[in-house]
Design a protein around this motif. Structure first.
Motif, PDB file in Angstrom:
ATOM      1  N   ALA A  52      -4.261  25.210-115.914  1.00  0.00           N
ATOM      2  CA  ALA A  52      -3.802  23.988-115.198  1.00  0.00           C
ATOM      3  C   ALA A  52      -2.440  23.445-115.605  1.00  0.00           C
ATOM      4  N   VAL A  53      -1.915  23.867-116.897  1.00  0.00           N
ATOM      5  CA  VAL A  53      -0.698  23.555-117.211  1.00  0.00           C
ATOM      6  C   VAL A  53       0.078  24.874-117.828  1.00  0.00           C
ATOM      7  N   ASP A  54       1.387  24.812-117.785  1.00  0.00           N
ATOM      8  CA  ASP A  54       2.403  25.731-118.223  1.00  0.00           C
ATOM      9  C   ASP A  54       2.236  26.025-119.715  1.00  0.00           C
ATOM     10  N   ARG A  55       2.714  27.041-120.066  1.00  0.00           N
ATOM     11  CA  ARG A  55       2.594  27.325-121.437  1.00  0.00           C
ATOM     12  C   ARG A  55       3.860  28.217-122.059  1.00  0.00           C
ATOM     13  N   LEU A  56       4.345  28.126-123.018  1.00  0.00           N
ATOM     14  CA  LEU A  56       5.542  29.080-123.357  1.00  0.00           C
ATOM     15  C   LEU A  56       4.788  30.278-124.313  1.00  0.00           C
ATOM     16  N   LEU A  57       5.311  31.450-123.953  1.00  0.00           N
ATOM     17  CA  LEU A  57       4.835  32.759-124.590  1.00  0.00           C
ATOM     18  C   LEU A  57       5.293  32.613-126.166  1.00  0.00           C
ATOM     19  N   ASP A  58       4.474  33.183-126.984  1.00  0.00           N
ATOM     20  CA  ASP A  58       4.705  33.027-128.514  1.00  0.00           C
ATOM     21  C   ASP A  58       5.089  34.595-128.756  1.00  0.00           C
ATOM     22  N   GLU A  59       5.569  34.738-129.977  1.00  0.00           N
ATOM     23  CA  GLU A  59       6.046  36.145-130.383  1.00  0.00           C
ATOM     24  C   GLU A  59       4.710  37.277-130.368  1.00  0.00           C
ATOM     25  N   ASP A  60       3.689  36.514-130.996  1.00  0.00           N
ATOM     26  CA  ASP A  60       2.566  37.366-131.061  1.00  0.00           C
ATOM     27  C   ASP A  60       1.318  37.292-129.920  1.00  0.00           C
ATOM     28  N   ASP A  61       1.670  36.938-128.983  1.00  0.00           N
ATOM     29  CA  ASP A  61       0.798  36.518-128.006  1.00  0.00           C
ATOM     30  C   ASP A  61       0.265  37.811-127.161  1.00  0.00           C
ATOM     31  N   VAL A  62      -1.122  37.739-126.725  1.00  0.00           N
ATOM     32  CA  VAL A  62      -1.797  38.523-125.590  1.00  0.00           C
ATOM     33  C   VAL A  62      -1.319  37.733-124.331  1.00  0.00           C
ATOM     34  N   VAL A  63      -1.019  38.644-123.444  1.00  0.00           N
ATOM     35  CA  VAL A  63      -0.551  38.443-122.091  1.00  0.00           C
ATOM     36  C   VAL A  63      -1.155  38.916-120.983  1.00  0.00           C
ATOM     37  N   VAL A  64      -1.955  38.321-119.978  1.00  0.00           N
ATOM     38  CA  VAL A  64      -2.571  39.080-118.904  1.00  0.00           C
ATOM     39  C   VAL A  64      -1.709  38.801-117.714  1.00  0.00           C
ATOM     40  N   VAL A  65      -1.249  39.767-116.969  1.00  0.00           N
ATOM     41  CA  VAL A  65      -0.649  39.642-115.622  1.00  0.00           C
ATOM     42  C   VAL A  65      -1.577  40.378-114.520  1.00  0.00           C
ATOM     43  N   ALA A  66      -1.801  39.410-113.792  1.00  0.00           N
ATOM     44  CA  ALA A  66      -2.640  39.707-112.431  1.00  0.00           C
ATOM     45  C   ALA A  66      -1.792  40.004-111.493  1.00  0.00           C
ATOM     46  N   LEU A  67      -2.040  40.838-110.476  1.00  0.00           N
ATOM     47  CA  LEU A  67      -1.214  40.975-109.246  1.00  0.00           C
ATOM     48  C   LEU A  67      -2.232  41.196-108.345  1.00  0.00           C
ATOM     49  N   GLU A 101      -2.203  50.611-103.023  1.00  0.00           N
ATOM     50  CA  GLU A 101      -2.077  49.286-103.438  1.00  0.00           C
ATOM     51  C   GLU A 101      -1.903  49.335-105.070  1.00  0.00           C
ATOM     52  N   GLU A 102      -2.800  50.100-105.426  1.00  0.00           N
ATOM     53  CA  GLU A 102      -2.813  50.205-106.969  1.00  0.00           C
ATOM     54  C   GLU A 102      -1.641  50.830-107.532  1.00  0.00           C
ATOM     55  N   ARG A 103      -0.992  51.913-107.062  1.00  0.00           N
ATOM     56  CA  ARG A 103       0.249  52.208-107.375  1.00  0.00           C
ATOM     57  C   ARG A 103       1.206  51.432-107.388  1.00  0.00           C
ATOM     58  N   ARG A 104       1.517  50.568-106.169  1.00  0.00           N
ATOM     59  CA  ARG A 104       2.280  49.549-105.896  1.00  0.00           C
ATOM     60  C   ARG A 104       2.584  48.416-107.068  1.00  0.00           C
ATOM     61  N   ALA A 105       1.217  48.046-107.260  1.00  0.00           N
ATOM     62  CA  ALA A 105       1.078  46.950-108.216  1.00  0.00           C
ATOM     63  C   ALA A 105       1.456  47.388-109.704  1.00  0.00           C
ATOM     64  N   GLY A 106       0.953  48.616-110.078  1.00  0.00           N
ATOM     65  CA  GLY A 106       1.171  49.209-111.456  1.00  0.00           C
ATOM     66  C   GLY A 106       2.673  49.485-111.634  1.00  0.00           C
ATOM     67  N   ALA A 107       3.492  49.905-110.173  1.00  0.00           N
ATOM     68  CA  ALA A 107       4.782  50.035-110.393  1.00  0.00           C
ATOM     69  C   ALA A 107       5.695  48.659-110.922  1.00  0.00           C
ATOM     70  N   VAL A 108       5.088  47.475-110.332  1.00  0.00           N
ATOM     71  CA  VAL A 108       5.726  46.262-110.752  1.00  0.00           C
ATOM     72  C   VAL A 108       5.490  46.073-112.028  1.00  0.00           C
ATOM     73  N   VAL A 119       6.706  44.727 -96.629  1.00  0.00           N
ATOM     74  CA  VAL A 119       5.565  44.529 -97.598  1.00  0.00           C
ATOM     75  C   VAL A 119       5.572  43.163 -98.129  1.00  0.00           C
ATOM     76  N   ARG A 120       4.468  42.316 -98.156  1.00  0.00           N
ATOM     77  CA  ARG A 120       4.207  41.397 -98.790  1.00  0.00           C
ATOM     78  C   ARG A 120       3.292  41.241-100.250  1.00  0.00           C
ATOM     79  N   PRO A 121       4.121  41.393-101.156  1.00  0.00           N
ATOM     80  CA  PRO A 121       3.293  41.710-102.283  1.00  0.00           C
ATOM     81  C   PRO A 121       2.380  40.456-102.749  1.00  0.00           C
ATOM     82  N   PRO A 122       1.231  40.705-103.558  1.00  0.00           N
ATOM     83  CA  PRO A 122       0.572  39.512-103.936  1.00  0.00           C
ATOM     84  C   PRO A 122       1.224  38.738-105.234  1.00  0.00           C
TER      85      PRO A 122
END
Length: 216
Positions: A83-98, A19-26, A61-64
């Motif tokens: 709660a609200v959407d946001r546009l990514l800025d050029e200097d942003d930190v971004v977290v992606v959870a799967l 599961e970790e390998r698949r999420a990492g690949a994505v 496979v049904r991915p999260p």
């Protein structure tokens, strides 16, 4: 129901690793394709990553569903959607959870402090694995205290929330219960660690979620 035997435990361990390998690949393919880019909204990136996950996982496979947080939204507790959407800025930190057991952080710009976070997150995770392996009596409270000290030494603040949960669930241990134990149904307790590091002034944060003891 019979208690799990050694073979059952090995199968479960292999499933967690896969599961970790698949999420990492994505995640790494999404980065390679430039899906997480300035000017796109968090929801747009979530949809792009979700489509990629289905593409890579195949029909069986049904991915999260991914959750993307950026900028000030990275300060939200892991697992909470903005709660609200946001546009990514050029200097942003971004977290992606799967799912509940995988999250990674990336930095879009070249800011040295933000880029240092990318190195410190896995380093603190490595310290957690060492602490877990070295102390059979380690509790959630002791683990959190050790990681908070390690994060502080590196210039970060560890969120004051439980950092370990049972893999595949949202169940957190009692803070004074040893992590080396079996669950009520006879399985070895396998934990996922979530590190949520913020700046001392709470400008931005990074998250690193990964199984702590998938194979032992």
């Amino acid at each position: 129901m019979a208690a799990p035997d050694r073979f059952d435990e090995q199968l479960r361990a292999l499933a967690l690793v896969e599961e970790e390998r698949r999420a990492g690949a994505v995640f790494f393919e999404a980065v390679a394709r430039g899906l997480v880019a300035p000017g796109r909204s968090e929801r747009e990136v979530e949809n792009l990553v979700s489509s990629l996950a289905r593409e890579l996982s195949g029909p069986r496979v049904r991915p999260p569903l991914p959750v993307v947080r950026s900028g000030p939204h990275t300060l939200l507790p892991p697992g909470r959607e903005p709660a609200v959407d946001r546009l990514l800025d050029e200097d942003d930190v971004v977290v992606v959870a799967l799912g509940a057991d995988f999250a990674r952080t990336l930095v879009l710009g070249g800011d040295p402090a933000r880029r240092r976070l990318l190195d410190d997150l896995p380093a603190v995770y490595g310290a957690a694995r060492e602490a877990y392996r070295a102390d059979p009596a380690l509790t959630g409270r002791h683990l959190h205290a050790e990681l908070a000290a390690r994060a502080s030494k590196a210039g970060w603040t560890l969120a004051d929330t439980p950092c370990a949960h049972l893999a595949g669930t949202a169940d957190h241990p009692s803070p004074d219960t040893p992590l080396h134990r079996t669950t009520p149904d006879g399985w070895r307790a396998r934990w996922t660690l979530t590190l949520h590091l913020t700046t001392p002034t709470a400008d931005f944060a990074g998250t690193y979620t990964r199984p702590l003891n998938p194979t032992g």
